[in-house]
Write a protein that holds these residues in place. Structure first.
Motif, mmCIF file in Angstrom:
data_model
loop_
_atom_site.group_PDB
_atom_site.id
_atom_site.type_symbol
_atom_site.label_atom_id
_atom_site.label_comp_id
_atom_site.label_asym_id
_atom_site.label_seq_id
_atom_site.Cartn_x
_atom_site.Cartn_y
_atom_site.Cartn_z
ATOM 1 N N VAL A 12 48.948 78.603 -41.639
ATOM 2 C CA VAL A 12 50.218 79.169 -41.188
ATOM 3 C C VAL A 12 50.516 80.424 -41.996
ATOM 4 O O VAL A 12 50.541 80.397 -43.233
ATOM 5 C CB VAL A 12 51.379 78.168 -41.340
ATOM 6 C CG1 VAL A 12 52.708 78.841 -41.007
ATOM 7 C CG2 VAL A 12 51.169 76.960 -40.441
ATOM 8 N N TRP B 159 49.035 77.813 -46.353
ATOM 9 C CA TRP B 159 50.420 77.982 -45.893
ATOM 10 C C TRP B 159 51.060 79.108 -46.692
ATOM 11 O O TRP B 159 51.268 78.998 -47.894
ATOM 12 C CB TRP B 159 51.177 76.672 -46.097
ATOM 13 C CG TRP B 159 52.555 76.660 -45.512
ATOM 14 C CD1 TRP B 159 53.261 77.711 -45.000
ATOM 15 C CD2 TRP B 159 53.395 75.523 -45.368
ATOM 16 N NE1 TRP B 159 54.476 77.309 -44.544
ATOM 17 C CE2 TRP B 159 54.580 75.962 -44.760
ATOM 18 C CE3 TRP B 159 53.250 74.179 -45.702
ATOM 19 C CZ2 TRP B 159 55.639 75.092 -44.485
ATOM 20 C CZ3 TRP B 159 54.295 73.322 -45.420
ATOM 21 C CH2 TRP B 159 55.474 73.769 -44.824
ATOM 22 N N PHE C 98 55.366 70.565 -42.337
ATOM 23 C CA PHE C 98 53.992 70.450 -41.841
ATOM 24 C C PHE C 98 53.921 69.625 -40.560
ATOM 25 O O PHE C 98 53.195 69.966 -39.622
ATOM 26 C CB PHE C 98 53.134 69.817 -42.948
ATOM 27 C CG PHE C 98 51.773 69.380 -42.514
ATOM 28 C CD1 PHE C 98 50.722 70.286 -42.429
ATOM 29 C CD2 PHE C 98 51.504 68.051 -42.204
ATOM 30 C CE1 PHE C 98 49.454 69.891 -42.055
ATOM 31 C CE2 PHE C 98 50.243 67.638 -41.830
ATOM 32 C CZ PHE C 98 49.216 68.573 -41.749
#
Length: 444
Positions: free
Chosen positions: A202, A169, A140
């Motif tokens: 992400v 994520w 991260f």
């Protein structure tokens, strides 16, 4: 201008009282909930951004990027940092398809009792920073705060105040069918508060995600939000962003996106609320065969000011970008659109299109529009344009001659103008919700 000369010029500016007041009220990093390395790293990131803020000035109409948006009314308000608020779960307008895939923040603080991620598959983490597994923290840290434009004043102010982050994520090859709902709610009591939500998304290689990002609230407050998004190679994100802030609130938001090779990013945004609102989508295409699609609808009435400033920067060949932003403006409202598309010499064989269409519903409504293409490549297909129009009396007369009332004829034409954007929402329940909001804001 070199970085050193930029810093020198900033240091010559006296510290801005408004920005310093916001900085002084920021909460400390929750060290007890983070591993020591992440806690130290986050504190260093915050202090670096605070240093930038102390050398910047509050935007005014003298600044080119803000010359159509007057934020001076913010300076007259006595803001205090938002405290934890209470929201009853039965008062939240949930999205049916995302009842088990949502994360909620109240006044910028994570609300686990309102969140539910039980319906998500393996391969994706949806939660907040302070609950992020320690093993993931090292992945991260290299991302947060590294998108282009990090030194912009409101982005720096947000970074300097980070205490928690909404995180999505997705591991490589993860495909999530259901939408993921990020909900940010502002509630205030006696004082005028401010909150600074931060989101980090992400999608690694070959991922596919559908994100809904929503901002809403009650009373008077300031929301300064930043969302950072990374798409890996061949990843795809369909992102719907909408804000229905209070009519006395201020909303400033940035969506910073970085796209790797062959990725596809689609943003469909709706701006409805806020006394003054501004959204800055900033997209950076970092790989070949990258696709970016920006769709937007702003509906402003009363004395609202709604500003959209977008940047799309291409850097590799065979890139595609298509942007359509519409504004529907009535009463004494004011909308601003400034879209920049950068096509450097390295971005050959690019296909870029940009269009801003505006419909004025009253004689005192105002629009400022400035679409921009900056091209140095010589083998490209690019276009841009803007239109400003009113409801045609002949069209209303024609519909009335077919039996419609004047109000119904007017609403039918408005629906035709807005439908092109609303129909790009894949979720039926959300498109119905958006259409209802538009009808309410434009009804006579």
């Amino acid at each position: 201008m070199s970085q050193s000369s930029m810093i020198t010029s900033r240091e010559q500016i006296k510290s801005d009282p408004f920005l310093l007041k916001i900085l002084q009220q920021r909460s400390s990093v929750p060290k007890e909930k983070l591993d020591s390395e992440t806690s130290t790293w986050l504190e260093n990131l915050r202090e670096q951004s605070a240093s930038w803020v102390s050398r910047l000035k509050f935007p005014s109409k003298k600044d080119e990027e803000w010359r159509f948006t007057d934020l001076s009314s913010l300076l007259d308000l006595d803001f205090t940092a938002a405290k934890s608020g209470t929201v009853e779960s039965d008062t939240i307008d949930l999205i049916p398809e995302a009842t088990e895939s949502r994360i909620v923040f109240v006044n910028g603080l994570y609300a686990p009792e309102l969140s539910n991620t039980s319906g998500l598959p393996k391969g994706i983490y949806v939660g907040n920073l302070t609950n992020l597994p320690e093993a993931y923290c090292k992945y991260f840290r290299p991302y947060l705060g590294t998108q282009a434009g990090a030194e912009e004043v409101f982005t720096s102010l947000n970074t300097a105040s980070i205490t928690d982050v909404a995180i999505i994520w997705a591991a490589p090859n993860t495909v999530v069918e259901q939408p993921i709902h990020l909900l940010f709610i502002s509630v205030t009591e006696d004082s005028i508060s401010f909150s600074q939500p931060r989101s980090w998304i992400v999608a690694e290689k070959n991922c596919s995600l559908n994100i809904i990002e929503e901002y809403t609230g009650q009373s008077s407050y300031l929301t300064n939000a930043v969302t950072e998004i990374w798409l890996g190679e061949n990843a795809q994100i369909n992102h719907t962003r909408f804000q229905t802030e209070s009519e006395t609130a201020y909303h400033i938001g940035k969506t910073a996106v970085s796209q790797a090779r062959a990725s596809r990013y689609t943003l469909t945004e709706f701006n409805f609320g806020g006394k003054i609102s501004r959204h800055n989508p900033e997209i950076s295409q970092q790989g070949e065969q990258t696709e970016t699609y920006l769709n937007g609808l702003t509906v402003a009435n009363g004395e609202q000011t709604a500003d959209t400033h977008s940047i799309i920067a291409l850097s590799k060949p065979h890139g595609t970008t298509n942007q359509l932003h519409k504004c529907l403006v009535s009463d004494r409202a004011h909308t601003i659109f400034n879209g920049k598309v950068f096509v450097p010499k390295a971005a050959q064989l690019t296909n870029a299109a940009q269009l801003n269409r505006n419909l004025l519903l009253s004689p005192k409504a105002r629009v400022d529009t400035k679409p921009e293409l900056r091209i140095t490549a010589d083998n490209v297909k690019c276009s841009h344009g803007a239109t400003v129009s009113q409801l045609e009396a002949e069209e209303i007369f024609y519909l009335r001659s077919r039996g419609l009332t004047e109000d119904n004829a007017r609403q039918l034409l408005i629906n035709g103008f807005t439908a092109e954007i609303i129909e790009r929402i894949s979720l039926k329940s959300l498109s119905t919700k958006i259409a209802t909001i538009v009808a309410k804001k434009t009804s006579s």
